[in-house]
Design a protein around this motif. Structure first.
Motif, PDB file in Angstrom:
ATOM      1  N   TYR A 112      -7.951 -10.958  -7.505  1.00  0.00           N
ATOM      2  CA  TYR A 112      -6.972 -10.492  -6.441  1.00  0.00           C
ATOM      3  C   TYR A 112      -5.535 -10.751  -6.806  1.00  0.00           C
ATOM      4  CZ  TYR A 112      -5.969  -8.979  -1.731  1.00  0.00           C
ATOM      5  OH  TYR A 112      -5.520  -8.159  -0.710  1.00  0.00           O
ATOM      6  N   THR A 113      -5.091 -11.689  -7.740  1.00  0.00           N
ATOM      7  CA  THR A 113      -3.813 -11.769  -7.898  1.00  0.00           C
ATOM      8  C   THR A 113      -2.858 -10.588  -8.353  1.00  0.00           C
ATOM      9  OG1 THR A 113      -4.154 -12.495 -10.195  1.00  0.00           O
ATOM     10  CG2 THR A 113      -3.546 -14.224  -8.335  1.00  0.00           C
ATOM     11  N   SER A 114      -3.747  -9.536  -9.279  1.00  0.00           N
ATOM     12  CA  SER A 114      -3.583  -8.567  -9.848  1.00  0.00           C
ATOM     13  C   SER A 114      -3.328  -7.270  -8.751  1.00  0.00           C
ATOM     14  CB  SER A 114      -4.198  -7.864 -10.991  1.00  0.00           C
ATOM     15  OG  SER A 114      -5.510  -7.742 -10.438  1.00  0.00           O
ATOM     16  N   THR A 115      -4.241  -7.456  -7.727  1.00  0.00           N
ATOM     17  CA  THR A 115      -4.150  -6.411  -6.604  1.00  0.00           C
ATOM     18  C   THR A 115      -2.957  -6.486  -5.701  1.00  0.00           C
ATOM     19  OG1 THR A 115      -6.832  -6.642  -6.803  1.00  0.00           O
ATOM     20  CG2 THR A 115      -5.553  -5.524  -4.524  1.00  0.00           C
ATOM     21  N   MET A 116      -2.758  -8.162  -5.472  1.00  0.00           N
ATOM     22  CA  MET A 116      -1.633  -8.435  -4.559  1.00  0.00           C
ATOM     23  C   MET A 116      -0.436  -8.058  -5.207  1.00  0.00           C
ATOM     24  SD  MET A 116      -1.345  -9.673  -1.725  1.00  0.00           S
ATOM     25  CE  MET A 116       0.198  -9.421  -1.046  1.00  0.00           C
ATOM     26  N   ALA A 117      -0.258  -8.121  -6.712  1.00  0.00           N
ATOM     27  CA  ALA A 117       0.957  -7.703  -7.460  1.00  0.00           C
ATOM     28  C   ALA A 117       1.150  -6.154  -7.295  1.00  0.00           C
ATOM     29  CB  ALA A 117       0.978  -8.309  -8.752  1.00  0.00           C
ATOM     30  N   SER A 118      -0.038  -5.301  -7.574  1.00  0.00           N
ATOM     31  CA  SER A 118       0.085  -3.935  -7.083  1.00  0.00           C
ATOM     32  C   SER A 118       0.518  -3.628  -5.743  1.00  0.00           C
ATOM     33  CB  SER A 118      -1.375  -3.189  -7.361  1.00  0.00           C
ATOM     34  OG  SER A 118      -1.879  -3.644  -8.676  1.00  0.00           O
ATOM     35  N   ILE A 119       0.077  -4.340  -4.614  1.00  0.00           N
ATOM     36  CA  ILE A 119       0.325  -4.039  -3.344  1.00  0.00           C
ATOM     37  C   ILE A 119       1.905  -4.157  -2.908  1.00  0.00           C
ATOM     38  CG2 ILE A 119       0.252  -4.875  -0.796  1.00  0.00           C
ATOM     39  CD1 ILE A 119      -2.890  -5.325  -1.450  1.00  0.00           C
ATOM     40  N   THR A 120       2.342  -5.255  -3.648  1.00  0.00           N
ATOM     41  CA  THR A 120       3.790  -5.587  -3.601  1.00  0.00           C
ATOM     42  C   THR A 120       4.651  -4.477  -4.165  1.00  0.00           C
ATOM     43  OG1 THR A 120       3.194  -7.931  -3.606  1.00  0.00           O
ATOM     44  CG2 THR A 120       5.569  -7.573  -4.037  1.00  0.00           C
TER      45      THR A 120
ATOM     46  N   MET B 277     -17.204   4.054  -4.688  1.00  0.00           N
ATOM     47  CA  MET B 277     -16.193   3.448  -4.143  1.00  0.00           C
ATOM     48  C   MET B 277     -15.238   2.545  -4.910  1.00  0.00           C
ATOM     49  SD  MET B 277     -18.116   2.832  -0.360  1.00  0.00           S
ATOM     50  CE  MET B 277     -16.581   1.851   0.470  1.00  0.00           C
ATOM     51  N   GLU B 278     -14.058   2.641  -5.238  1.00  0.00           N
ATOM     52  CA  GLU B 278     -13.186   1.844  -5.758  1.00  0.00           C
ATOM     53  C   GLU B 278     -12.595   0.817  -5.282  1.00  0.00           C
ATOM     54  OE1 GLU B 278     -13.654   3.379  -9.430  1.00  0.00           O
ATOM     55  OE2 GLU B 278     -12.240   2.027  -9.321  1.00  0.00           O
ATOM     56  N   HIS B 279     -12.847  -0.473  -5.701  1.00  0.00           N
ATOM     57  CA  HIS B 279     -12.475  -1.474  -5.012  1.00  0.00           C
ATOM     58  C   HIS B 279     -11.156  -1.798  -5.221  1.00  0.00           C
ATOM     59  CE1 HIS B 279     -13.712  -5.254  -2.369  1.00  0.00           C
ATOM     60  NE2 HIS B 279     -12.683  -5.815  -3.243  1.00  0.00           N
ATOM     61  N   GLY B 280      -9.999  -1.315  -4.367  1.00  0.00           N
ATOM     62  CA  GLY B 280      -8.590  -1.635  -4.485  1.00  0.00           C
ATOM     63  C   GLY B 280      -8.045  -1.668  -3.003  1.00  0.00           C
ATOM     64  N   PRO B 281      -6.815  -1.660  -3.036  1.00  0.00           N
ATOM     65  CA  PRO B 281      -5.984  -1.434  -1.984  1.00  0.00           C
ATOM     66  C   PRO B 281      -6.661  -0.335  -1.120  1.00  0.00           C
ATOM     67  CG  PRO B 281      -4.470  -2.044  -3.387  1.00  0.00           C
ATOM     68  CD  PRO B 281      -5.800  -1.781  -4.236  1.00  0.00           C
ATOM     69  N   GLY B 282      -7.136   0.774  -1.832  1.00  0.00           N
ATOM     70  CA  GLY B 282      -7.614   1.840  -0.865  1.00  0.00           C
ATOM     71  C   GLY B 282      -8.957   2.078  -0.200  1.00  0.00           C
TER      72      GLY B 282
ATOM     73  N   LEU C  88       3.247   0.703   5.007  1.00  0.00           N
ATOM     74  CA  LEU C  88       3.192  -0.858   4.706  1.00  0.00           C
ATOM     75  C   LEU C  88       2.161  -1.368   5.385  1.00  0.00           C
ATOM     76  CD1 LEU C  88       7.183  -1.229   4.687  1.00  0.00           C
ATOM     77  CD2 LEU C  88       5.625  -1.505   2.680  1.00  0.00           C
ATOM     78  N   ARG C  89       2.153  -1.274   6.797  1.00  0.00           N
ATOM     79  CA  ARG C  89       1.061  -1.772   7.567  1.00  0.00           C
ATOM     80  C   ARG C  89      -0.375  -1.502   6.892  1.00  0.00           C
ATOM     81  NH1 ARG C  89       2.377  -0.107  12.235  1.00  0.00           N
ATOM     82  NH2 ARG C  89       3.575  -1.674  12.772  1.00  0.00           N
ATOM     83  N   SER C  90      -0.503  -0.517   6.400  1.00  0.00           N
ATOM     84  CA  SER C  90      -2.050  -0.173   5.899  1.00  0.00           C
ATOM     85  C   SER C  90      -2.076  -0.794   4.700  1.00  0.00           C
ATOM     86  CB  SER C  90      -2.194   1.424   5.617  1.00  0.00           C
ATOM     87  OG  SER C  90      -1.188   1.915   4.771  1.00  0.00           O
ATOM     88  N   LEU C  91      -1.014  -1.039   3.833  1.00  0.00           N
ATOM     89  CA  LEU C  91      -1.184  -1.927   2.528  1.00  0.00           C
ATOM     90  C   LEU C  91      -1.480  -3.256   2.969  1.00  0.00           C
ATOM     91  CD1 LEU C  91       1.915  -0.817   0.479  1.00  0.00           C
ATOM     92  CD2 LEU C  91      -0.702  -0.383  -0.139  1.00  0.00           C
ATOM     93  N   ALA C  92      -0.943  -3.783   4.036  1.00  0.00           N
ATOM     94  CA  ALA C  92      -1.221  -5.122   4.479  1.00  0.00           C
ATOM     95  C   ALA C  92      -2.784  -5.383   4.804  1.00  0.00           C
ATOM     96  CB  ALA C  92      -0.339  -5.611   5.403  1.00  0.00           C
ATOM     97  N   MET C  93      -3.355  -4.337   5.104  1.00  0.00           N
ATOM     98  CA  MET C  93      -4.781  -4.617   5.718  1.00  0.00           C
ATOM     99  C   MET C  93      -5.780  -5.426   4.703  1.00  0.00           C
ATOM    100  SD  MET C  93      -4.409  -4.050   8.765  1.00  0.00           S
ATOM    101  CE  MET C  93      -6.158  -4.484   9.174  1.00  0.00           C
ATOM    102  N   SER C  94      -5.636  -4.916   3.530  1.00  0.00           N
ATOM    103  CA  SER C  94      -6.442  -5.476   2.376  1.00  0.00           C
ATOM    104  C   SER C  94      -6.314  -7.180   2.489  1.00  0.00           C
ATOM    105  CB  SER C  94      -6.009  -4.898   0.979  1.00  0.00           C
ATOM    106  OG  SER C  94      -6.841  -5.641   0.121  1.00  0.00           O
ATOM    107  N   PRO C  95      -4.924  -7.592   2.453  1.00  0.00           N
ATOM    108  CA  PRO C  95      -4.754  -9.061   2.405  1.00  0.00           C
ATOM    109  C   PRO C  95      -5.389  -9.772   3.572  1.00  0.00           C
ATOM    110  CG  PRO C  95      -2.858  -8.081   1.554  1.00  0.00           C
ATOM    111  CD  PRO C  95      -3.499  -6.960   1.990  1.00  0.00           C
ATOM    112  N   VAL C  96      -5.175  -9.022   4.647  1.00  0.00           N
ATOM    113  CA  VAL C  96      -5.769  -9.725   5.953  1.00  0.00           C
ATOM    114  C   VAL C  96      -7.335  -9.516   6.020  1.00  0.00           C
ATOM    115  CG1 VAL C  96      -6.071  -9.086   8.531  1.00  0.00           C
ATOM    116  CG2 VAL C  96      -3.916  -8.722   7.483  1.00  0.00           C
ATOM    117  N   LEU C  97      -7.802  -8.736   5.374  1.00  0.00           N
ATOM    118  CA  LEU C  97      -9.485  -8.745   5.179  1.00  0.00           C
ATOM    119  C   LEU C  97      -9.745  -9.624   4.519  1.00  0.00           C
ATOM    120  CD1 LEU C  97     -10.147  -5.012   5.746  1.00  0.00           C
ATOM    121  CD2 LEU C  97     -10.806  -6.745   7.319  1.00  0.00           C
TER     122      LEU C  97
END
Lengths: 150, 76
Positions: free
Chosen positions: A80-88, B51-56, A100-109
Motif C-alpha cells: 500500500y505504500t506505492s498506492t499511497m504514493a500514487s494517491i499523493t 476489477m483492478e485493485h487500486g485507488p479506482g 480529492l475526497r474520492s481519492l481519500a476514500m481508499s485510505p479510509v477503507l
C-alpha cells in the motif's frame, strides 16, 4: 494507525482542497516513516518472543491465527505504500475538492480494515483462547509420556 | 505361594503411557478459518472479474461512502 485514520477522515470531511492535499501528503509520510517500520518491528518482536516463550510459535492456535492475520496485513501495508504514493501524486495535480475526497476514500477503507485486524490481534493476545495445534498436542504428549516413564 | 493379584493400577499405568487422542480443532478457529476462506474467494472472484485493485477500485463506493460520512458530520 489511529492517526492515519483520523487524517483520512479529516481529508474526507473538509471542503478545503489545500487541507486535503496536505492531509494526503501527511498520510503518505506517516505510512512510510511510521507505519511500515513499526509494523515490521512488531512482527519481528512477536515472532522472536513466541520462539523464546513457552507459548511457542506453532503450538497454540491463538499464536498461529494471530501470525496468519498479522503477516498478510504487513504485506498489504508494504504494497500500500506505492498506492499511497500514487494517491499523493494524483492529489498534487487535482484541483477539485470532490476529486480529492474520492481519492481519500481508499485510505479510509484500508485504515478501517487495518484497525479491525489490529483489534483481532489484540483480542487474541489478551484472551489467549484455548486450543493446541496438532504439533502442540504432539509435543505435549511427548512431554507427558516422558514424565510418566521416569 | 501367595496370590498377590494384579499389580495395583497396572491398567491405569498402561493407559497413562498410551498417547491420548487429539481433541478436535476449537470452534473459534474453524469459524475464523471459514471467514478467511470466504474473504479469499471474494478477492479471487473480484480479480477474475477484472476489477483492478487500486485507488479506482472503490470508485463505485466512494460517492456513497463519502456522502454518508458528510451526512453524519452534518448531523453531529
Amino acid at each position: 494507525m489511529v492517526a492515519f485514520l483520523a487524517l483520512a477522515l479529516a481529508v474526507v470531511l473538509t471542503d478545503d482542497a489545500e487541507v486535503m492535499r496536505a492531509g494526503l501528503s501527511a498520510m503518505n509520510a506517516l505510512t512510510v516513516y511510521a507505519l511500515v517500520p513499526m509494523a515490521l518491528f512488531a512482527l519481528v518482536m512477536a515472532i522472536s518472543q513466541s520462539l523464546v516463550s513457552p507459548w511457542g510459535l506453532f503450538r497454540h492456535w491463538w499464536v498461529v491465527v494471530k501470525l496468519l492475520v498479522t503477516l498478510p496485513a504487513v504485506l498489504v501495508l508494504l504494497q500500500y505504500t506505492s498506492t499511497m504514493a500514487s494517491i499523493t501524486k494524483m492529489a498534487a495535480g487535482e484541483p477539485s475538492a470532490a476529486a480529492l475526497r474520492s481519492l481519500a476514500m481508499s485510505p479510509v477503507l484500508h485504515a478501517g480494515v487495518a484497525l479491525l485486524v489490529l483489534l483481532l490481534a489484540t483480542t487474541l493476545s489478551v484472551y489467549k483462547p484455548r486450543g493446541l495445534t496438532p504439533y502442540g498436542w504432539r509435543k505435549e504428549e511427548e512431554r507427558r509420556l516422558a514424565r510418566q516413564r521416569r | 505361594m501367595v496370590d498377590r493379584g494384579p499389580a495395583p493400577h497396572s491398567s491405569e499405568t498402561t493407559n497413562q503411557l498410551q498417547p491420548r487422542p487429539r481433541p478436535p480443532t476449537p470452534r473459534w478457529v474453524v469459524v475464523l478459518g471459514l471467514i478467511a476462506v470466504a474473504l479469499l474467494v471474494l478477492f479471487v472472484v473480484s480479480r477474475l472479474a477484472g476489477m483492478e485493485h487500486g485507488p479506482g477500485l472503490h470508485s463505485s463506493l466512494r460517492d456513497a461512502a463519502s456522502g454518508a460520512l458528510l451526512a453524519v458530520a452534518a448531523v453531529v
